[in-house]
Design a protein around this motif. Structure first.
Motif, PDB file in Angstrom:
ATOM      1  N   ILE A 378      -5.139  -8.692   4.108  1.00 53.68           N
ATOM      2  CA  ILE A 378      -5.322  -8.793   2.659  1.00 53.68           C
ATOM      3  C   ILE A 378      -3.986  -8.962   1.964  1.00 53.68           C
ATOM      4  CG2 ILE A 378      -6.183  -7.612   0.602  1.00 53.68           C
ATOM      5  CD1 ILE A 378      -8.133  -6.114   2.497  1.00 53.68           C
ATOM      6  N   THR A 379      -3.858 -10.043   1.212  1.00 55.88           N
ATOM      7  CA  THR A 379      -2.631 -10.301   0.451  1.00 55.88           C
ATOM      8  C   THR A 379      -2.683  -9.623  -0.904  1.00 55.88           C
ATOM      9  OG1 THR A 379      -2.665 -12.509   1.469  1.00 55.88           O
ATOM     10  CG2 THR A 379      -1.047 -12.115  -0.290  1.00 55.88           C
ATOM     11  N   GLU A 380      -3.803  -9.823  -1.603  1.00 56.10           N
ATOM     12  CA  GLU A 380      -3.987  -9.220  -2.928  1.00 56.10           C
ATOM     13  C   GLU A 380      -5.339  -8.538  -2.992  1.00 56.10           C
ATOM     14  OE1 GLU A 380      -1.681 -10.786  -6.603  1.00 56.10           O
ATOM     15  OE2 GLU A 380      -2.206 -12.554  -5.437  1.00 56.10           O
ATOM     16  N   PHE A 381      -5.323  -7.335  -3.572  1.00 56.61           N
ATOM     17  CA  PHE A 381      -6.540  -6.542  -3.675  1.00 56.61           C
ATOM     18  C   PHE A 381      -6.726  -6.153  -5.134  1.00 56.61           C
ATOM     19  CE2 PHE A 381      -8.603  -2.224  -3.317  1.00 56.61           C
ATOM     20  CZ  PHE A 381      -9.848  -2.689  -2.918  1.00 56.61           C
ATOM     21  N   VAL A 382      -7.915  -6.439  -5.665  1.00 53.64           N
ATOM     22  CA  VAL A 382      -8.220  -6.166  -7.065  1.00 53.64           C
ATOM     23  C   VAL A 382      -9.424  -5.233  -7.116  1.00 53.64           C
ATOM     24  CG1 VAL A 382      -8.796  -7.191  -9.289  1.00 53.64           C
ATOM     25  CG2 VAL A 382      -7.355  -8.457  -7.693  1.00 53.64           C
ATOM     26  N   ILE A 406      -7.002   9.990 -13.242  1.00 52.33           N
ATOM     27  CA  ILE A 406      -6.207   8.753 -13.298  1.00 52.33           C
ATOM     28  C   ILE A 406      -5.045   8.856 -12.323  1.00 52.33           C
ATOM     29  CG2 ILE A 406      -4.863   7.196 -14.761  1.00 52.33           C
ATOM     30  CD1 ILE A 406      -6.382   8.190 -17.157  1.00 52.33           C
ATOM     31  N   PHE A 407      -4.474  10.044 -12.212  1.00 52.96           N
ATOM     32  CA  PHE A 407      -3.381  10.240 -11.262  1.00 52.96           C
ATOM     33  C   PHE A 407      -3.814   9.887  -9.844  1.00 52.96           C
ATOM     34  CE2 PHE A 407      -1.163  13.020  -8.225  1.00 52.96           C
ATOM     35  CZ  PHE A 407       0.150  12.617  -8.435  1.00 52.96           C
ATOM     36  N   ASP A 408      -5.041  10.292  -9.473  1.00 50.69           N
ATOM     37  CA  ASP A 408      -5.547   9.929  -8.150  1.00 50.69           C
ATOM     38  C   ASP A 408      -5.622   8.406  -7.995  1.00 50.69           C
ATOM     39  OD1 ASP A 408      -5.950  12.586  -7.259  1.00 50.69           O
ATOM     40  OD2 ASP A 408      -7.858  12.694  -8.318  1.00 50.69           O
ATOM     41  N   SER A 409      -6.026   7.715  -9.058  1.00 46.93           N
ATOM     42  CA  SER A 409      -6.039   6.247  -9.021  1.00 46.93           C
ATOM     43  C   SER A 409      -4.634   5.702  -8.795  1.00 46.93           C
ATOM     44  CB  SER A 409      -6.594   5.679 -10.332  1.00 46.93           C
ATOM     45  OG  SER A 409      -7.991   5.761 -10.381  1.00 46.93           O
ATOM     46  N   TYR A 410      -3.658   6.244  -9.518  1.00 52.77           N
ATOM     47  CA  TYR A 410      -2.273   5.827  -9.313  1.00 52.77           C
ATOM     48  C   TYR A 410      -1.901   5.925  -7.835  1.00 52.77           C
ATOM     49  CZ  TYR A 410      -0.415   5.556 -14.154  1.00 52.77           C
ATOM     50  OH  TYR A 410      -0.124   5.184 -15.447  1.00 52.77           O
ATOM     51  N   MET A 411      -2.271   7.029  -7.207  1.00 52.51           N
ATOM     52  CA  MET A 411      -1.889   7.245  -5.818  1.00 52.51           C
ATOM     53  C   MET A 411      -2.541   6.231  -4.883  1.00 52.51           C
ATOM     54  SD  MET A 411       0.366   9.603  -5.868  1.00 52.51           S
ATOM     55  CE  MET A 411       0.836   8.793  -7.410  1.00 52.51           C
ATOM     56  N   TYR A 412      -3.794   5.887  -5.146  1.00 53.01           N
ATOM     57  CA  TYR A 412      -4.450   4.865  -4.327  1.00 53.01           C
ATOM     58  C   TYR A 412      -3.709   3.532  -4.427  1.00 53.01           C
ATOM     59  CZ  TYR A 412      -8.704   7.161  -2.634  1.00 53.01           C
ATOM     60  OH  TYR A 412      -9.596   7.958  -1.957  1.00 53.01           O
ATOM     61  N   PHE A 413      -3.462   3.082  -5.643  1.00 49.30           N
ATOM     62  CA  PHE A 413      -2.805   1.784  -5.812  1.00 49.30           C
ATOM     63  C   PHE A 413      -1.372   1.814  -5.289  1.00 49.30           C
ATOM     64  CE2 PHE A 413      -6.309   1.334  -8.864  1.00 49.30           C
ATOM     65  CZ  PHE A 413      -6.787   0.092  -8.476  1.00 49.30           C
ATOM     66  N   LEU A 414      -0.709   2.939  -5.464  1.00 50.69           N
ATOM     67  CA  LEU A 414       0.661   3.052  -4.955  1.00 50.69           C
ATOM     68  C   LEU A 414       0.683   2.971  -3.442  1.00 50.69           C
ATOM     69  CD1 LEU A 414       3.602   3.451  -5.804  1.00 50.69           C
ATOM     70  CD2 LEU A 414       3.237   5.918  -5.648  1.00 50.69           C
ATOM     71  N   GLN A 415      -0.244   3.661  -2.781  1.00 48.82           N
ATOM     72  CA  GLN A 415      -0.301   3.586  -1.311  1.00 48.82           C
ATOM     73  C   GLN A 415      -0.555   2.162  -0.834  1.00 48.82           C
ATOM     74  OE1 GLN A 415      -2.350   6.979   0.923  1.00 48.82           O
ATOM     75  NE2 GLN A 415      -3.168   7.213  -1.144  1.00 48.82           N
ATOM     76  N   ARG A 417       0.212  -0.616  -2.335  1.00 48.98           N
ATOM     77  CA  ARG A 417       1.427  -1.407  -2.536  1.00 48.98           C
ATOM     78  C   ARG A 417       2.496  -1.033  -1.519  1.00 48.98           C
ATOM     79  NH1 ARG A 417       2.282  -2.064  -9.116  1.00 48.98           N
ATOM     80  NH2 ARG A 417       0.261  -3.093  -9.524  1.00 48.98           N
ATOM     81  N   GLN A 418       2.581   0.240  -1.188  1.00 51.62           N
ATOM     82  CA  GLN A 418       3.572   0.676  -0.200  1.00 51.62           C
ATOM     83  C   GLN A 418       3.216   0.197   1.204  1.00 51.62           C
ATOM     84  OE1 GLN A 418       3.523   4.906  -1.060  1.00 51.62           O
ATOM     85  NE2 GLN A 418       5.535   4.760  -2.022  1.00 51.62           N
ATOM     86  N   ARG A 419       2.017  -0.320   1.366  1.00 49.81           N
ATOM     87  CA  ARG A 419       1.632  -0.923   2.641  1.00 49.81           C
ATOM     88  C   ARG A 419       1.754  -2.443   2.580  1.00 49.81           C
ATOM     89  NH1 ARG A 419      -2.073   2.592   5.279  1.00 49.81           N
ATOM     90  NH2 ARG A 419      -2.333   0.970   6.865  1.00 49.81           N
ATOM     91  N   GLY A 420       2.301  -2.977   1.490  1.00 53.03           N
ATOM     92  CA  GLY A 420       2.576  -4.409   1.409  1.00 53.03           C
ATOM     93  C   GLY A 420       1.520  -5.236   0.733  1.00 53.03           C
ATOM     94  N   VAL A 421       0.488  -4.591   0.169  1.00 54.58           N
ATOM     95  CA  VAL A 421      -0.590  -5.317  -0.507  1.00 54.58           C
ATOM     96  C   VAL A 421      -0.299  -5.384  -1.995  1.00 54.58           C
ATOM     97  CG1 VAL A 421      -3.053  -5.304  -1.049  1.00 54.58           C
ATOM     98  CG2 VAL A 421      -2.284  -4.586   1.213  1.00 54.58           C
ATOM     99  N   ARG A 422      -0.482  -6.563  -2.576  1.00 50.78           N
ATOM    100  CA  ARG A 422      -0.363  -6.703  -4.037  1.00 50.78           C
ATOM    101  C   ARG A 422      -1.656  -6.148  -4.637  1.00 50.78           C
ATOM    102  NH1 ARG A 422       3.556 -10.114  -6.026  1.00 50.78           N
ATOM    103  NH2 ARG A 422       2.239 -10.351  -7.880  1.00 50.78           N
ATOM    104  N   ALA A 423      -1.674  -4.856  -4.910  1.00 53.21           N
ATOM    105  CA  ALA A 423      -2.879  -4.169  -5.354  1.00 53.21           C
ATOM    106  C   ALA A 423      -2.881  -4.063  -6.883  1.00 53.21           C
ATOM    107  CB  ALA A 423      -2.966  -2.785  -4.740  1.00 53.21           C
ATOM    108  N   HIS A 424      -4.000  -4.478  -7.486  1.00 58.46           N
ATOM    109  CA  HIS A 424      -4.125  -4.502  -8.940  1.00 58.46           C
ATOM    110  C   HIS A 424      -5.342  -3.691  -9.371  1.00 58.46           C
ATOM    111  CE1 HIS A 424      -1.514  -8.133  -8.846  1.00 58.46           C
ATOM    112  NE2 HIS A 424      -2.282  -8.504  -7.836  1.00 58.46           N
ATOM    113  N   SER A 425      -5.183  -2.875 -10.402  1.00 59.52           N
ATOM    114  CA  SER A 425      -6.328  -2.255 -11.046  1.00 59.52           C
ATOM    115  C   SER A 425      -7.039  -3.312 -11.873  1.00 59.52           C
ATOM    116  CB  SER A 425      -5.855  -1.100 -11.930  1.00 59.52           C
ATOM    117  OG  SER A 425      -6.948  -0.493 -12.595  1.00 59.52           O
ATOM    118  N   TYR A 426      -8.374  -3.261 -11.887  1.00 55.28           N
ATOM    119  CA  TYR A 426      -9.175  -4.308 -12.534  1.00 55.28           C
ATOM    120  C   TYR A 426      -9.977  -3.734 -13.689  1.00 55.28           C
ATOM    121  CZ  TYR A 426     -11.957  -8.639 -12.677  1.00 55.28           C
ATOM    122  OH  TYR A 426     -12.575  -9.808 -13.067  1.00 55.28           O
ATOM    123  N   VAL A 427     -10.698  -4.609 -14.392  1.00 52.86           N
ATOM    124  CA  VAL A 427     -11.457  -4.202 -15.587  1.00 52.86           C
ATOM    125  C   VAL A 427     -12.960  -4.144 -15.285  1.00 52.86           C
ATOM    126  CG1 VAL A 427      -9.723  -5.240 -17.062  1.00 52.86           C
ATOM    127  CG2 VAL A 427     -11.763  -6.553 -16.483  1.00 52.86           C
TER     128      VAL A 427
END
Length: 427
Positions: A378-382, A406-415, A417-427
């Motif tokens: 996976i290159t980008e995850f939304v 929301i902090f838990d959400s931050y941690m998911y997206f941060l992890q 990204r730290q694994r190399g995935v361009r992870a984006h929160s979506y609407v």
């Protein structure tokens, strides 16, 4: 895409949700002013060694990582050289501010007050000026045009205010819409110690040419949508904050794939259509999808394909089916579909938004686990992560939320990204 140990060069000890969605034990967290101590996972899901808070200035990005990756390749004759081997993720100064304070601001319900504060105004202004798709000649205004008309807006670069389309008398919105939108490509904006100021950064190396290159991504700030959505005159459905892979890198992928779980129809969907959005905006960035695969729990194939433009019909594959949260059911498990369909060197966009918190979180927990190498495809995850703690959005989501913050959400997206995935929160 191959990945080596992912590290956030600006590090803090913060609570990361485990695979059951529970927070791990917190550290004392006493020193978080300039660095955040998060331990990243390597590509096998194991914790990488902690790093100090030293800078990752671009001139000396991860020299140890370079030598380590070279040694690993030399030791493993079967290792396949990658043009996109992940090295490092660096949170921007703005992101670090939010990582340090989001728990307090969420608890006190002061997200809007803080994102609109004078302290954050320089970050917000630089961010908004960068994501404008139209910079209007001889005007203080710039425009953001979204394929979903209801979420377009204007930004005054002098007064630093927002306005709806058509609300500024001397600007002809109908004319603006006829002009091709420009891709959003943040430029290098490093501050002290090589830490970017506004947009966060992912660093990669091309094993074939030896080139080390960086890509920027929207920071994890506010309630993980547009920073002022719900706080100023910007719709909570605006997706203008999402920064895709830069056009300069698009040609490096053999093929581009798009997997959409919760696709609705081509030009319709709760919160705005996704298929028409991603195909249009990603094309601005040089990615024209070779293969599109979509899932929706209800909606016939006939009704779906009737909405698909002719140019996409032959490459779009629709399933009237609910997806699974793990591989242990008869329902389709999208990470396995991706692995079966693509190669690691391909570009893969995976969008997950089915309004079912447990199924979504189960999928993400699996990707972050050590079960297999699914994440490397996976290159980008939304992902729209529906959490109870997001008080700005919880009223929209109803019962589809996780009992997380929301902090838990931050941690998911941060992890991610730290694994190399361009992870984006979506609407």
């Amino acid at each position: 895409m191959e990945r080596i140990n992912a590290r956030n060069s600006s590090t803090i000890a913060l609570r990361i949700p485990d695979n059951n969605g529970q927070g791990a034990n917190e550290t004392d967290g006493s020193s978080v002013a300039s660095t955040i101590a998060l331990q990243a996972s390597d590509k096998n899901g194991q914790g990488a060694n902690e790093v100090d808070g030293s800078s990752t200035a671009e001139n000396n990005i991860s020299k140890d990582n370079h030598s380590n990756s070279s040694a690993q390749l030399a030791e493993d004759d079967s290792a396949k050289k990658s043009s996109r081997r992940f090295l490092n993720y660096t949170s921007s100064q703005w992101e670090l501010m939010w990582l340090e304070n989001i728990q307090e601001w969420e608890k006190n319900r002061t997200i809007c007050e803080n994102v609109l504060s004078s302290e954050q105004e320089p970050f917000l202004h630089k961010f908004q000026e960068t994501i404008c798709t139209h910079h209007i000649e001889d005007s203080s205004w710039c425009a953001v045009q979204d394929p979903y008309e209801g979420t377009s807006y204007l930004y005054n670069k002098v007064k630093r205010t927002f306005a709806g389309p058509g609300s500024v008398p001397h600007l002809n919105w109908e004319h603006i819409k006829t002009i091709d939108p420009q891709p959003v490509v943040p430029q290098e904006d490093n501050g002290d110690g090589g830490i970017p100021k506004v947009f966060s950064r992912l660093d990669f190396i091309d094993d074939i040419t030896g080139e080390v290159y960086s890509e920027y991504i929207e920071p994890l700030v506010s309630h993980l949508r547009h920073p002022v959505a719900g706080c100023a005159d910007v719709s909570v459905l605006s997706r203008s904050y999402i920064v895709p892979v830069p056009p300069a890198r698009a040609s490096s992928f053999p093929k581009a794939y798009y997997f959409d779980a919760g696709a609705s129809q081509w030009n319709d969907g709760g919160g705005g259509p996704s298929l028409s959005y991603f195909t249009a905006v990603w094309k601005r960035h040089g990615l024209d999808f070779y293969h599109i695969e979509a899932w929706e729990g209800t909606g016939s194939k006939e009704a779906f394909y009737a909405t698909v433009p002719e140019e996409y019909k032959y490459r779009t594959f629709y399933h009237e089916a609910f997806i699974a949260s793990s591989p242990n059911t008869t329902d389709p498990f999208v990470p396995f579909v991706i692995k079966k369909t693509t190669q690691k060197e391909d570009y893969v966009l995976f969008k997950l938004d089915i309004d079912n918190g447990p199924v979504e979180k189960g999928t993400v927990d699996y990707l972050l686990s050590s079960a297999d190498d699914s994440l490397e495809y996976i290159t980008e995850f939304v992902w729209e992560h529906h959490v109870r703690g997001n008080y700005i959005m919880a009223g929209w989501w109803g019962d589809s939320v996780d009992e997380l913050s929301i902090f838990d959400s931050y941690m998911y997206f941060l992890q991610l990204r730290q694994r190399g995935v361009r992870a984006h929160s979506y609407v």
